[in-house]
Design a protein around this motif. Structure first.
Motif, PDB file in Angstrom:
ATOM      1  N   GLN A 151      10.818  23.939  -4.755  1.00  0.00           N
ATOM      2  CA  GLN A 151      10.947  22.612  -4.169  1.00  0.00           C
ATOM      3  C   GLN A 151      12.412  22.314  -3.912  1.00  0.00           C
ATOM      4  N   SER A 152      12.646  21.395  -2.983  1.00  0.00           N
ATOM      5  CA  SER A 152      13.994  20.875  -2.785  1.00  0.00           C
ATOM      6  C   SER A 152      14.270  19.863  -3.896  1.00  0.00           C
ATOM      7  N   PRO A 153      15.553  19.498  -4.123  1.00  0.00           N
ATOM      8  CA  PRO A 153      15.838  18.463  -5.130  1.00  0.00           C
ATOM      9  C   PRO A 153      15.086  17.163  -4.867  1.00  0.00           C
ATOM     10  N   GLU A 154      14.951  16.798  -3.601  1.00  0.00           N
ATOM     11  CA  GLU A 154      14.248  15.561  -3.274  1.00  0.00           C
ATOM     12  C   GLU A 154      12.750  15.673  -3.609  1.00  0.00           C
ATOM     13  N   THR A 214      12.359  15.607  -7.396  1.00  0.00           N
ATOM     14  CA  THR A 214      12.515  14.237  -7.902  1.00  0.00           C
ATOM     15  C   THR A 214      11.200  13.477  -7.786  1.00  0.00           C
ATOM     16  N   ALA A 215      10.543  13.593  -6.635  1.00  0.00           N
ATOM     17  CA  ALA A 215       9.259  12.918  -6.430  1.00  0.00           C
ATOM     18  C   ALA A 215       8.186  13.499  -7.355  1.00  0.00           C
ATOM     19  N   TYR A 216       8.226  14.806  -7.533  1.00  0.00           N
ATOM     20  CA  TYR A 216       7.250  15.470  -8.409  1.00  0.00           C
ATOM     21  C   TYR A 216       7.384  14.975  -9.846  1.00  0.00           C
ATOM     22  N   LEU A 217       8.625  14.901 -10.340  1.00  0.00           N
ATOM     23  CA  LEU A 217       8.853  14.412 -11.696  1.00  0.00           C
ATOM     24  C   LEU A 217       8.347  12.987 -11.863  1.00  0.00           C
ATOM     25  N   ALA A 218       8.624  12.145 -10.871  1.00  0.00           N
ATOM     26  CA  ALA A 218       8.166  10.755 -10.931  1.00  0.00           C
ATOM     27  C   ALA A 218       6.645  10.682 -10.983  1.00  0.00           C
ATOM     28  N   SER A 219       5.973  11.570 -10.257  1.00  0.00           N
ATOM     29  CA  SER A 219       4.504  11.572 -10.239  1.00  0.00           C
ATOM     30  C   SER A 219       3.915  11.979 -11.580  1.00  0.00           C
ATOM     31  N   LYS A 220       4.723  12.686 -12.399  1.00  0.00           N
ATOM     32  CA  LYS A 220       4.271  13.133 -13.718  1.00  0.00           C
ATOM     33  C   LYS A 220       4.721  12.200 -14.835  1.00  0.00           C
ATOM     34  N   GLY A 221       5.362  11.089 -14.475  1.00  0.00           N
ATOM     35  CA  GLY A 221       5.777  10.134 -15.484  1.00  0.00           C
ATOM     36  C   GLY A 221       7.175  10.355 -16.022  1.00  0.00           C
ATOM     37  N   SER A 222       7.934  11.231 -15.393  1.00  0.00           N
ATOM     38  CA  SER A 222       9.307  11.474 -15.826  1.00  0.00           C
ATOM     39  C   SER A 222      10.246  11.046 -14.707  1.00  0.00           C
ATOM     40  N   SER A 223      11.462  11.591 -14.699  1.00  0.00           N
ATOM     41  CA  SER A 223      12.414  11.222 -13.650  1.00  0.00           C
ATOM     42  C   SER A 223      13.514  12.254 -13.546  1.00  0.00           C
TER      43      SER A 223
END
Length: 446
Positions: free
Chosen positions: A136-139, A142-151
């Motif tokens: 994945q790209s950094p962007e 970032t969205a993936y982490l947010a979808s899993k409840g992290s950041s």
């Protein structure tokens, strides 16, 4: 010396918790010598509410929030394939994450006090490398982490903490740590005397136990073994739960010989192969879980010291491929690649299959996973390994194009010995440094 690793190397902490062992009632004459003034028949007054886990704290005036903890917990789930834990194990893990965040806060504060600053470009570069591991790209990451409840902020804070502690140790510990010539010479002499003896590169998770608690501790250790067999990171589990001084380096014991180990561990090591996990094994003072990272004979040529020239043929699976379909495709791929006669034919076969080819020279066999090492040792030049891969990625084979095996083994490298001794000393001093920071900290649990 602490090294910056990919973030999920140290974020992927244990996915099972060790159940606390209840203290045993002992007579006055049986009180162990702890250097503390504790009576034999202890009576506890009041309740334990002040020691119950609470979801936030201030560490020397800086806040750790419940959100910080939950985002780190989410990172652990991501790193462990979204593994769900029983409620009691998840709570114990949350307590350990809280403790880790406190240590991280102390490390960053100490680095700041020493006027150490971390270039955010380094942090962003490390984050980008981690995103690339997930393709994945950094962007996107970032969205993936947010979808899993992290950041992304939670990940970058971990990276920032590792860099800060590393820089601090370089300045305050490594710069004042020395290794003498006598120490190096002693190691050199022992190594020369041990020529031809079996030597093991081991990692260990050690849990303390008494004769009264050893059965319960062994049961807890078995839970860890099961989690490791399910794909958990040994290094992460060791950092989280091992009670040995090697926990800080992921349980790594380095290269040791049988005579340096307790008898039970030595007996097990003699029977183990690289990549094998064994335990729990009863040892003096507790139980151990052992991982054989590698093995060799001291100063003796080994077929796995070979340097290889390889071609890798890889076939990507379409998105959404099931396990059954993956097995079918792998079978077809195996049949088609089995007939490859030498590296010169690899490109034509790959083209027919719609597969990609990558050529690599100068690959040390020891860099490869243990199962592939075992296969390549027995291959002749021009032959192909069996397929390997994963259903969500694809399948590959390696074609052996060349093999250079050293006929002799060089004498021990003085510089390597010195560096290893220095690293051991720095790690021990780093543990004491963090212990002192904990002792001096003002922590208010809210």
């Amino acid at each position: 010396m602490t090294k910056i690793s990919t973030i999920f190397g140290f974020a992927a902490v244990a996915a099972v918790a060790v159940t606390p062992v209840l203290a045993q009632t002992v007579a006055d004459t049986d009180v162990p010598n702890t250097s503390l003034n504790i009576p034999g028949n202890v009576q506890v007054y009041g309740d334990a509410k002040s020691n119950v886990y609470r979801p936030s704290a201030t560490v020397n005036g800086e806040i750790i929030t419940a959100t910080d903890i939950e985002q780190r917990m989410a990172l652990i789930r991501v790193a462990n394939n979204n593994m769900e834990l029983p409620a009691d194990q998840e709570q114990a893990l949350r307590q350990q994450v809280f403790s880790n965040l406190i240590d991280e806060k102390l490390q960053i504060q100490e680095a700041r006090a020493a006027e150490i600053t971390i270039d955010e470009n380094l942090v962003n570069d490390q984050f980008a490398r981690l995103a690339a591991r997930y393709k994945q790209s950094p962007e996107q990451f970032t969205a993936y982490l947010a979808s899993k409840g992290s950041s992304a902020a939670a990940v970058k804070q971990q990276i920032r903490g590792e860099y800060a502690w590393d820089r601090l140790l370089q300045r305050n510990v490594q710069s004042t740590t020395n290794v003498s010539k006598d120490e190096v010479d002693a190691i050199y002499k022992r190594t020369m005397e041990a020529k031809g003896q079996d030597e093991f590169h081991l990692a260990e998770i050690y849990l303390t136990a008494t004769p009264e608690t050893v059965e319960a501790v062994a049961q807890n250790a078995q839970k860890i073994v099961q989690a490791l067999q399910g794909g958990g990171s040994f290094q992460a589990y060791a950092r989280q739960f091992s009670e040995a001084s090697t926990a800080v380096v992921g349980g790594d014991l380095g290269w040791v010989r049988a005579g340096q180990l307790p008898d039970s561990m030595a007996d097990a090591a003699r029977q183990m192969q690289p990549g094998q996990l064994v335990g729990p094994i009863e040892v003096p003072g507790g139980v151990s879980i052992m991982l054989m990272v590698d093995r060799r004979q001291v100063l003796t040529a080994d077929p796995r010291d070979a340097v290889l020239s390889l071609k890798q043929i890889s076939l990507d699976f379409p998105a959404g491929t099931t396990e059954a379909k993956a097995s079918e495709l792998a079978g077809q791929f195996a049949e088609a690649t089995r007939s490859i006669a030498g590296c010169g034919a690899a490109d034509a076969v790959a083209q027919k299959l719609g597969a990609s080819v990558v050529s690599r020279d100068g690959i040390s066999m020891r860099q490869l996973p243990a199962p592939l090492q075992g296969t390549l040792i027995n291959l002749q030049v021009g032959q192909t390994t069996q397929p390997f891969g994963a259903a969500n990625e694809g399948v590959s084979v390696l074609v052996l194009c060349g093999r250079d095996v050293p006929n002799t083994v060089a004498e021990p490298n003085i510089e390597e010995i010195e560096n290893r001794l220095l690293e051991e000393k720095v790690n021990k001093r780093a543990q004491r440094y963090l212990r002192d920071l904990r002792r001096d900290a003002v922590i208010d649990f809210s």
